[in-house]
Design a protein around this motif. Sequence first.
Motif, PDB file in Angstrom:
ATOM      1  N   ARG A  96      -0.183  -2.227  15.150  1.00 34.55           N
ATOM      2  CA  ARG A  96       1.079  -1.505  15.063  1.00 34.55           C
ATOM      3  C   ARG A  96       0.877  -0.058  15.477  1.00 34.55           C
ATOM      4  O   ARG A  96      -0.204   0.492  15.331  1.00 34.55           O
ATOM      5  CB  ARG A  96       1.623  -1.511  13.625  1.00 34.55           C
ATOM      6  CG  ARG A  96       1.701  -2.853  12.960  1.00 34.55           C
ATOM      7  CD  ARG A  96       2.815  -3.696  13.534  1.00 34.55           C
ATOM      8  NE  ARG A  96       3.180  -4.807  12.712  1.00 34.55           N
ATOM      9  CZ  ARG A  96       2.512  -5.946  12.612  1.00 34.55           C
ATOM     10  NH1 ARG A  96       1.420  -6.103  13.270  1.00 34.55           N
ATOM     11  NH2 ARG A  96       2.949  -6.919  11.845  1.00 34.55           N
ATOM     12  N   GLN A 126       0.998   3.678  14.848  1.00 34.03           N
ATOM     13  CA  GLN A 126       0.948   4.519  13.660  1.00 34.03           C
ATOM     14  C   GLN A 126       1.905   5.692  13.866  1.00 34.03           C
ATOM     15  O   GLN A 126       1.741   6.462  14.807  1.00 34.03           O
ATOM     16  CB  GLN A 126      -0.472   5.040  13.448  1.00 34.03           C
ATOM     17  CG  GLN A 126      -1.512   3.952  13.313  1.00 34.03           C
ATOM     18  CD  GLN A 126      -1.472   3.274  11.973  1.00 34.03           C
ATOM     19  OE1 GLN A 126      -1.231   3.909  10.954  1.00 34.03           O
ATOM     20  NE2 GLN A 126      -1.700   1.973  11.960  1.00 34.03           N
ATOM     21  N   SER A 155       6.846   5.102   9.978  1.00 33.78           N
ATOM     22  CA  SER A 155       6.309   3.907   9.328  1.00 33.78           C
ATOM     23  C   SER A 155       5.416   4.260   8.144  1.00 33.78           C
ATOM     24  O   SER A 155       5.302   3.472   7.213  1.00 33.78           O
ATOM     25  CB  SER A 155       5.550   3.051  10.339  1.00 33.78           C
ATOM     26  OG  SER A 155       4.515   3.770  10.933  1.00 33.78           O
ATOM     27  N   GLU A 156       4.819   5.425   8.167  1.00 31.22           N
ATOM     28  CA  GLU A 156       4.017   5.841   7.017  1.00 31.22           C
ATOM     29  C   GLU A 156       4.907   6.140   5.815  1.00 31.22           C
ATOM     30  O   GLU A 156       4.611   5.734   4.689  1.00 31.22           O
ATOM     31  CB  GLU A 156       3.186   7.074   7.368  1.00 31.22           C
ATOM     32  CG  GLU A 156       2.274   7.523   6.264  1.00 31.22           C
ATOM     33  CD  GLU A 156       1.442   8.727   6.653  1.00 31.22           C
ATOM     34  OE1 GLU A 156       0.711   9.217   5.773  1.00 31.22           O
ATOM     35  OE2 GLU A 156       1.525   9.183   7.799  1.00 31.22           O
ATOM     36  N   GLY A 174       7.106   2.819   4.996  1.00 31.19           N
ATOM     37  CA  GLY A 174       6.249   1.701   4.633  1.00 31.19           C
ATOM     38  C   GLY A 174       5.268   2.007   3.522  1.00 31.19           C
ATOM     39  O   GLY A 174       4.308   1.271   3.348  1.00 31.19           O
ATOM     40  N   ASN A 176       2.907   4.361   3.042  1.00 29.70           N
ATOM     41  CA  ASN A 176       1.561   4.556   3.578  1.00 29.70           C
ATOM     42  C   ASN A 176       1.016   3.255   4.175  1.00 29.70           C
ATOM     43  O   ASN A 176      -0.100   2.834   3.886  1.00 29.70           O
ATOM     44  CB  ASN A 176       0.617   5.121   2.517  1.00 29.70           C
ATOM     45  CG  ASN A 176      -0.569   5.820   3.124  1.00 29.70           C
ATOM     46  OD1 ASN A 176      -0.558   6.119   4.315  1.00 29.70           O
ATOM     47  ND2 ASN A 176      -1.572   6.072   2.309  1.00 29.70           N
ATOM     48  N   TYR A 177       1.836   2.620   4.996  1.00 31.79           N
ATOM     49  CA  TYR A 177       1.522   1.388   5.740  1.00 31.79           C
ATOM     50  C   TYR A 177       1.262   0.191   4.832  1.00 31.79           C
ATOM     51  O   TYR A 177       0.599  -0.755   5.235  1.00 31.79           O
ATOM     52  CB  TYR A 177       0.328   1.600   6.677  1.00 31.79           C
ATOM     53  CG  TYR A 177       0.472   2.784   7.578  1.00 31.79           C
ATOM     54  CD1 TYR A 177       1.420   2.795   8.586  1.00 31.79           C
ATOM     55  CD2 TYR A 177      -0.317   3.910   7.406  1.00 31.79           C
ATOM     56  CE1 TYR A 177       1.562   3.903   9.412  1.00 31.79           C
ATOM     57  CE2 TYR A 177      -0.189   5.011   8.227  1.00 31.79           C
ATOM     58  CZ  TYR A 177       0.765   4.994   9.231  1.00 31.79           C
ATOM     59  OH  TYR A 177       0.900   6.076  10.041  1.00 31.79           O
ATOM     60  N   PHE A 211       4.858  -2.845   8.671  1.00 32.24           N
ATOM     61  CA  PHE A 211       4.218  -1.651   9.210  1.00 32.24           C
ATOM     62  C   PHE A 211       2.696  -1.657   9.056  1.00 32.24           C
ATOM     63  O   PHE A 211       2.029  -0.772   9.568  1.00 32.24           O
ATOM     64  CB  PHE A 211       4.761  -0.391   8.539  1.00 32.24           C
ATOM     65  CG  PHE A 211       6.230  -0.190   8.744  1.00 32.24           C
ATOM     66  CD1 PHE A 211       6.790  -0.270   9.999  1.00 32.24           C
ATOM     67  CD2 PHE A 211       7.054   0.084   7.671  1.00 32.24           C
ATOM     68  CE1 PHE A 211       8.146  -0.080  10.195  1.00 32.24           C
ATOM     69  CE2 PHE A 211       8.410   0.281   7.855  1.00 32.24           C
ATOM     70  CZ  PHE A 211       8.952   0.202   9.124  1.00 32.24           C
ATOM     71  N   SER A 212       2.143  -2.609   8.346  1.00 32.10           N
ATOM     72  CA  SER A 212       0.699  -2.596   8.097  1.00 32.10           C
ATOM     73  C   SER A 212      -0.065  -2.977   9.352  1.00 32.10           C
ATOM     74  O   SER A 212       0.392  -3.774  10.162  1.00 32.10           O
ATOM     75  CB  SER A 212       0.347  -3.537   6.952  1.00 32.10           C
ATOM     76  OG  SER A 212       0.684  -4.854   7.287  1.00 32.10           O
ATOM     77  N   SER A 213      -1.241  -2.409   9.491  1.00 31.68           N
ATOM     78  CA  SER A 213      -2.054  -2.693  10.667  1.00 31.68           C
ATOM     79  C   SER A 213      -2.881  -3.948  10.433  1.00 31.68           C
ATOM     80  O   SER A 213      -3.060  -4.407   9.309  1.00 31.68           O
ATOM     81  CB  SER A 213      -2.949  -1.503  10.992  1.00 31.68           C
ATOM     82  OG  SER A 213      -3.790  -1.237   9.904  1.00 31.68           O
TER      83      SER A 213
END
Length: 190
Positions: free
Chosen positions: A105, A107, A111-112, A115, A117-118, A123-125
Amino acid sequence: MDLQLSLVALVVVTFAFSLFIRSRFWKPRAVRKSPPLAGGAWPIIGHLRLFKNPAEPLHMALGKLADKYGPIFTIKYGVERAVVVSSSEMAKECLKTHDKVFSSRVQSVVSEILGYNYAFFAFSSYGRYFHEIKKKVMHELFSNHRIEMLKHIRESEVSTSIREIYEQWTKNKKSGGSNEVVVSNERMVW
């Protein structure tokens, strides 16, 4: 004055020599081959202007580009590049074989913040956390049992929406209004 000129000359010669050494001995990294970029992109908005026609849906516009550029190509979505895959075999390869590359994704601050902080699934990587959350989401939300269990809610929402649209339409028809229905600040013209 002579000291300044000699200092400037020394800097210029050093810079030219370093450029010569770099060009002589520097080997570029492996060049990544990317799919062809579709033509017609504007500097800031990219290809977004091609998708504004309401008479031609997005999938039809992308289909025309696929006919012209092949089964895989890139477009500029604003200033970002996006890969478009229109072949089922290539899509399977992208989503099964090379899923690590395609599931990363972007960054961003939005999204931080949105989401947490992801931590939010969308939004998570890619990584261990993403796999665990994906398992839970697939099991808890998208399993056949859960979908069947929540079926009555979806049916109720659809029937309520249709009933409200019909009531608005009959009210407008009795008052001699146009065939325009306003439902929650959205217009539907018939």
